[in-house]
Design a protein around this motif. Structure first.
Motif, PDB file in Angstrom:
ATOM      1  N   ILE A   1       2.022  -0.754  -3.153  1.00  0.00           N
ATOM      2  CA  ILE A   1       2.289  -1.227  -1.787  1.00  0.00           C
ATOM      3  C   ILE A   1       3.632  -0.667  -1.349  1.00  0.00           C
ATOM      4  O   ILE A   1       4.637  -0.781  -2.075  1.00  0.00           O
ATOM      5  N   VAL A   2       3.677  -0.072  -0.156  1.00  0.00           N
ATOM      6  CA  VAL A   2       4.911   0.435   0.444  1.00  0.00           C
ATOM      7  C   VAL A   2       5.092  -0.278   1.785  1.00  0.00           C
ATOM      8  O   VAL A   2       4.170  -0.287   2.619  1.00  0.00           O
ATOM      9  N   VAL A   3       6.276  -0.876   1.961  1.00  0.00           N
ATOM     10  CA  VAL A   3       6.569  -1.608   3.202  1.00  0.00           C
ATOM     11  C   VAL A   3       7.839  -1.049   3.828  1.00  0.00           C
ATOM     12  O   VAL A   3       8.529  -0.227   3.238  1.00  0.00           O
ATOM     13  N   ASN A   4       8.120  -1.558   5.048  1.00  0.00           N
ATOM     14  CA  ASN A   4       9.316  -1.180   5.808  1.00  0.00           C
ATOM     15  C   ASN A   4       9.287   0.296   6.208  1.00  0.00           C
ATOM     16  O   ASN A   4      10.323   0.960   6.250  1.00  0.00           O
ATOM     17  N   ILE A   5       8.071   0.789   6.504  1.00  0.00           N
ATOM     18  CA  ILE A   5       7.945   2.160   6.995  1.00  0.00           C
ATOM     19  C   ILE A   5       8.423   2.186   8.445  1.00  0.00           C
ATOM     20  O   ILE A   5       7.988   1.364   9.256  1.00  0.00           O
ATOM     21  N   PRO A   6       9.321   3.076   8.812  1.00  0.00           N
ATOM     22  CA  PRO A   6       9.849   3.119  10.194  1.00  0.00           C
ATOM     23  C   PRO A   6       8.724   3.353  11.199  1.00  0.00           C
ATOM     24  O   PRO A   6       7.855   4.206  10.991  1.00  0.00           O
ATOM     25  N   THR A   7       8.736   2.588  12.281  1.00  0.00           N
ATOM     26  CA  THR A   7       7.750   2.749  13.355  1.00  0.00           C
ATOM     27  C   THR A   7       8.487   2.784  14.682  1.00  0.00           C
ATOM     28  O   THR A   7       9.658   2.360  14.798  1.00  0.00           O
TER      29      THR A   7
ATOM     30  N   LEU B   1      -0.760   1.620   1.604  1.00  0.00           N
ATOM     31  CA  LEU B   1      -1.271   1.408   0.250  1.00  0.00           C
ATOM     32  C   LEU B   1      -1.366   2.761  -0.457  1.00  0.00           C
ATOM     33  O   LEU B   1      -1.936   3.720   0.080  1.00  0.00           O
ATOM     34  N   VAL B   2      -0.788   2.805  -1.643  1.00  0.00           N
ATOM     35  CA  VAL B   2      -0.787   4.041  -2.442  1.00  0.00           C
ATOM     36  C   VAL B   2      -1.833   3.872  -3.542  1.00  0.00           C
ATOM     37  O   VAL B   2      -1.722   2.970  -4.381  1.00  0.00           O
ATOM     38  N   GLN B   3      -2.828   4.732  -3.550  1.00  0.00           N
ATOM     39  CA  GLN B   3      -3.919   4.654  -4.525  1.00  0.00           C
ATOM     40  C   GLN B   3      -3.646   5.616  -5.687  1.00  0.00           C
ATOM     41  O   GLN B   3      -3.137   6.712  -5.487  1.00  0.00           O
ATOM     42  N   PHE B   4      -3.995   5.130  -6.909  1.00  0.00           N
ATOM     43  CA  PHE B   4      -3.843   5.930  -8.121  1.00  0.00           C
ATOM     44  C   PHE B   4      -5.212   6.040  -8.817  1.00  0.00           C
ATOM     45  O   PHE B   4      -6.155   5.318  -8.478  1.00  0.00           O
ATOM     46  N   ASN B   5      -5.285   6.936  -9.798  1.00  0.00           N
ATOM     47  CA  ASN B   5      -6.532   7.132 -10.551  1.00  0.00           C
ATOM     48  C   ASN B   5      -6.932   5.857 -11.277  1.00  0.00           C
ATOM     49  O   ASN B   5      -6.086   5.085 -11.733  1.00  0.00           O
ATOM     50  N   LYS B   6      -8.261   5.658 -11.436  1.00  0.00           N
ATOM     51  CA  LYS B   6      -8.784   4.457 -12.084  1.00  0.00           C
ATOM     52  C   LYS B   6      -8.848   4.665 -13.602  1.00  0.00           C
ATOM     53  O   LYS B   6      -9.909   4.601 -14.203  1.00  0.00           O
ATOM     54  N   ASN B   7      -7.714   4.930 -14.232  1.00  0.00           N
ATOM     55  CA  ASN B   7      -7.649   5.081 -15.682  1.00  0.00           C
ATOM     56  C   ASN B   7      -6.254   4.700 -16.141  1.00  0.00           C
ATOM     57  O   ASN B   7      -5.395   4.307 -15.338  1.00  0.00           O
ATOM     58  N   TRP B   8      -6.027   4.837 -17.451  1.00  0.00           N
ATOM     59  CA  TRP B   8      -4.714   4.436 -17.972  1.00  0.00           C
ATOM     60  C   TRP B   8      -3.591   5.369 -17.509  1.00  0.00           C
ATOM     61  O   TRP B   8      -2.488   4.890 -17.224  1.00  0.00           O
ATOM     62  N   PRO B   9      -3.790   6.682 -17.416  1.00  0.00           N
ATOM     63  CA  PRO B   9      -2.735   7.501 -16.800  1.00  0.00           C
ATOM     64  C   PRO B   9      -2.451   7.080 -15.361  1.00  0.00           C
ATOM     65  O   PRO B   9      -1.309   7.198 -14.897  1.00  0.00           O
TER      66      PRO B   9
ATOM     67  N   GLY C   1      15.266   1.489   4.543  1.00  0.00           N
ATOM     68  CA  GLY C   1      14.597   2.281   3.510  1.00  0.00           C
ATOM     69  C   GLY C   1      13.244   1.677   3.136  1.00  0.00           C
ATOM     70  O   GLY C   1      12.892   0.569   3.545  1.00  0.00           O
ATOM     71  N   LEU C   2      12.502   2.430   2.326  1.00  0.00           N
ATOM     72  CA  LEU C   2      11.176   1.995   1.900  1.00  0.00           C
ATOM     73  C   LEU C   2      11.266   1.131   0.659  1.00  0.00           C
ATOM     74  O   LEU C   2      12.101   1.368  -0.219  1.00  0.00           O
ATOM     75  N   TYR C   3      10.404   0.123   0.577  1.00  0.00           N
ATOM     76  CA  TYR C   3      10.296  -0.748  -0.585  1.00  0.00           C
ATOM     77  C   TYR C   3       8.865  -0.607  -1.130  1.00  0.00           C
ATOM     78  O   TYR C   3       7.896  -0.542  -0.370  1.00  0.00           O
ATOM     79  N   GLY C   4       8.789  -0.581  -2.463  1.00  0.00           N
ATOM     80  CA  GLY C   4       7.466  -0.403  -3.046  1.00  0.00           C
ATOM     81  C   GLY C   4       7.316  -1.120  -4.364  1.00  0.00           C
ATOM     82  O   GLY C   4       8.287  -1.333  -5.092  1.00  0.00           O
ATOM     83  N   TRP C   5       6.088  -1.499  -4.688  1.00  0.00           N
ATOM     84  CA  TRP C   5       5.749  -2.147  -5.948  1.00  0.00           C
ATOM     85  C   TRP C   5       4.234  -2.033  -6.168  1.00  0.00           C
ATOM     86  O   TRP C   5       3.482  -1.593  -5.291  1.00  0.00           O
ATOM     87  N   VAL C   6       3.801  -2.474  -7.352  1.00  0.00           N
ATOM     88  CA  VAL C   6       2.386  -2.437  -7.703  1.00  0.00           C
ATOM     89  C   VAL C   6       1.741  -3.747  -7.268  1.00  0.00           C
ATOM     90  O   VAL C   6       2.295  -4.832  -7.506  1.00  0.00           O
ATOM     91  N   ALA C   7       0.556  -3.657  -6.640  1.00  0.00           N
ATOM     92  CA  ALA C   7      -0.129  -4.839  -6.120  1.00  0.00           C
ATOM     93  C   ALA C   7      -0.654  -5.701  -7.259  1.00  0.00           C
ATOM     94  O   ALA C   7      -1.302  -5.223  -8.188  1.00  0.00           O
ATOM     95  N   ARG C   8      -0.342  -7.051  -7.171  1.00  0.00           N
ATOM     96  CA  ARG C   8      -0.794  -8.007  -8.176  1.00  0.00           C
ATOM     97  C   ARG C   8      -1.527  -9.156  -7.484  1.00  0.00           C
ATOM     98  O   ARG C   8      -1.884  -9.055  -6.308  1.00  0.00           O
ATOM     99  N   SER C   9      -1.720 -10.242  -8.232  1.00  0.00           N
ATOM    100  CA  SER C   9      -2.537 -11.348  -7.718  1.00  0.00           C
ATOM    101  C   SER C   9      -1.888 -12.021  -6.505  1.00  0.00           C
ATOM    102  O   SER C   9      -2.588 -12.448  -5.578  1.00  0.00           O
ATOM    103  N   ASP C  10      -0.548 -12.141  -6.498  1.00  0.00           N
ATOM    104  CA  ASP C  10       0.097 -12.780  -5.353  1.00  0.00           C
ATOM    105  C   ASP C  10      -0.048 -11.940  -4.086  1.00  0.00           C
ATOM    106  O   ASP C  10      -0.205 -12.477  -2.992  1.00  0.00           O
ATOM    107  N   ASP C  11      -0.013 -10.600  -4.237  1.00  0.00           N
ATOM    108  CA  ASP C  11      -0.252  -9.738  -3.068  1.00  0.00           C
ATOM    109  C   ASP C  11      -1.702  -9.855  -2.610  1.00  0.00           C
ATOM    110  O   ASP C  11      -1.995  -9.746  -1.412  1.00  0.00           O
TER     111      ASP C  11
END
Length: 564
Positions: free
Chosen positions: A122-128, A172-180, A211-221
């Motif tokens: 998840i990336v937030v605070n993108i300038p608009t 939303l930043v998507q990554f591959n559906k595997n361990w890498p 600036g941009l803030y980012g983290w990995v989406a979890r259950s609270d998100d």
């Protein structure tokens, strides 16, 4: 050692390369302490308040992120690029030892928490900014994706979130559906945490953030009542790391079990096909042996028929020659009697009268003999005609034999093809039990070819039977002709009232006329008599055969030879 004081003045972009080289040389000389232990590292260029321990990869992501950032000063970017170069060049062996074999160990990454699956950042605070239509607009996700790729995070897609007001300032930043992919997602989160732009920093305080803030989406998100939560609940699931590991292990076990069963079934089918191939091969070998025996027997029978016909014709020809010799002997005897009667006529009148009576009787006999000679000539013509007819019949019989042999070979080849198609159809039928449509289609094609071959075999057998009946009829006609010739010859010999025939008597006139071309009249008569006598001696020889068959220029020709 601690970070030394630097000049407050910043540098220009053109001086960044030189400054980066100077910082890199200081790091190599040991002026700055980067490595704390075998697994922890520190950034010597960050302020004291922001300084904490990093893992090797986290520090490399931190240095690369600040070095490629467009919002940092040229001096900060140059220092962090030098740090990234130092880590990759001089501490790469330490990084390879501290790096897990498969990237991130999933069991050590928040094993008790739930993550949004597939992995999402998840990336937030993108300038608009406000557009002409009054809706908010912002940068596209592709630009943010390119920046993350330059930082070595390898996202697969960056999706900007929009609502009725326009750009929401979130992506939303998507990554591959595997361990890498999880490894890249956690590196993404660490890079923002290293700059104090993580999830915790975003939720702390109410002051304005830049600036941009980012983290990995979890259950609270996933449970948020905003555009991010709605999008995640609509398109993603929540899963634990341990659950994913168990699911992956279960899928692997199921796959291994299915593959094992498939291999066992294929091996069983393979063994059955091998047995069928061996049976078909043995059947074909037996069929070939039977064919060889039939061909050998057929050839032997044909040779016997040919030898029998040849012997029969030779006997007829020998009997004919004997008849000719008997007629010639009787003719000479009559001539001798005529000469004797002429001598007796010169002696006395009585003898002359008796001789005249004898001559008259002899004339009557000669007349009868001439009639017999005419009959014999007719018989000779019939014999020659019969010989020619027999020769023609023999050639036709030989051609029929060759045709039958070819048809037999074609029939046997067709039977072999039918047996091969039957074996192929059995194998295809067995293989098609698996339900393969392509195999069933091939099997239908093979069955169609098999029916066509069987129809051709029936037609060939009918033609073969027709030729055999025709051959037998020809042989019966030939035998009837031979019997008629023998009966005619017997009837001819029974009609004569005297014991000799003039058939075969040589006429001396052709020999005389031939010799006149090279000699005078007197010598020609003498030479003609000698040549006629020579021919007469040859004719008396039963072993003499004047007609010879020779091969010239690859063709058979009939010629006359005086040498036996």
């Amino acid at each position: 050692m601690d970070h030394s004081s630097e000049e407050d003045a910043d540098i220009s972009d053109s001086e960044m390369v030189d400054y980066e080289d100077k910082s890199y040389e200081k790091l190599k000389s040991g002026n700055y302490n980067v490595k704390i232990s075998d697994e922890t590292f520190t950034c010597p260029y960050c302020p004291k308040k922001r300084k904490h321990d990093y893992r090797y990869k986290d520090l490399l992501q931190h240095a690369s992120g600040i070095g490629n950032s467009s919002k940092r000063s040229a001096k900060e970017k140059a220092n962090h690029l030098a740090l990234a170069k130092f880590l990759e060049t001089d501490l790469s062996d330490v990084g390879s030892q501290s790096k897990p074999v498969n990237g991130v160990d999933p069991l050590n990454v928040c094993s008790d928490g739930k993550f949004v699956w597939p992995w999402i950042g998840i990336v937030v605070n993108i300038p608009t900014r406000r557009g002409q239509d009054g809706r908010s607009v912002g940068e596209s996700g592709s630009k943010l994706k390119d920046e993350l790729i330059r930082r070595g995070l390898h996202p697969t897609r960056v999706q900007s979130l929009w609502n009725f007001r326009g750009h929401s300032g979130c992506a939303l930043v998507q990554f591959n559906k595997n361990w890498p992919g999880l490894d890249n997602a956690m590196a993404f989160e660490k890079s923002y945490e290293a700059d104090h732009h993580g999830k915790k920093d975003w939720n702390e305080g109410n002051q304005e953030k830049s600036g941009l803030y980012g983290w990995v989406a979890r259950s609270d998100d996933y449970s948020l009542n905003n555009i991010i939560g709605e999008h995640l609940r609509k398109n993603r699931d929540l899963k634990t790391i341990s659950g994913l590991v168990e699911e992956e292990a279960r899928k692997k076990n199921l796959l291994v079990s299915n593959l094992t069963n498939t291999i066992e079934v294929k091996n069983k089918h393979l063994e059955e096909m091998k047995e069928r191939c061996i049976e078909t091969s043995n059947f074909i070998e037996n069929l070939m042996e039977e064919k060889d025996r039939l061909v050998q027997g057929y050839n032997e029978e044909i040779k016997k028929i040919q030898l029998s016909a040849q012997d029969h014709f030779q006997r007829i020809f020998t009997e004919h020659e004997n008849f000719k010799l008997q007629l010639e002997a009787q003719k000479k005897e009559l001539e001798f009697l005529g000469v004797d009667l002429q001598k007796r006529e010169a002696k006395n009148e009585n003898d002359r009268k008796a001789l005249a009576e004898e001559i008259e009787k002899n004339a009557m006999r000669n007349s009868s003999l001439q009639l017999a000679t005419l009959e014999q000539q007719k018989a000779d013509d019939n014999v020659r005609k019969l010989a020619e007819d027999q020769k023609i019949e023999k050639e036709e019989l030989h051609n029929k034999i060759i045709q039958l042999e070819k048809q037999l070979d074609a029939k046997q080849a067709l039977e072999l093809e039918i047996e091969r198609l039957r074996g192929t159809s059995k194998v295809m039928k067995h293989v098609s039990d698996g339900g393969d449509a392509e195999v069933q289609q091939k099997m239908e094609t093979v069955l169609k070819d098999l029916r066509e071959k069987e129809g051709e075999l029936e037609d060939l057998e009918a033609l073969n039977q027709t030729l055999i009946i025709k051959e037998r009829k020809s042989n019966d006609d030939l035998q009837d002709a031979r019997k008629e010739l023998i009966n005619a010859m017997k009837e001819t010999s029974g009609h004569a009232h005297i014991g000799l025939k003039r058939m075969g008597e040589l006429d001396g006139k052709p020999f005389f006329e031939a010799m006149k071309k090279w000699y005078n009249e007197e010598e020609a008569e003498e030479k003609g008599s000698e040549l006629c006598s020579l021919w007469d001696e040859y004719l008396r020889d039963s072993d003499w055969h004047p007609f010879k068959v020779v091969t010239a220029e690859g063709k058979h020709k009939v010629c006359i030879s005086l040498i036996s």
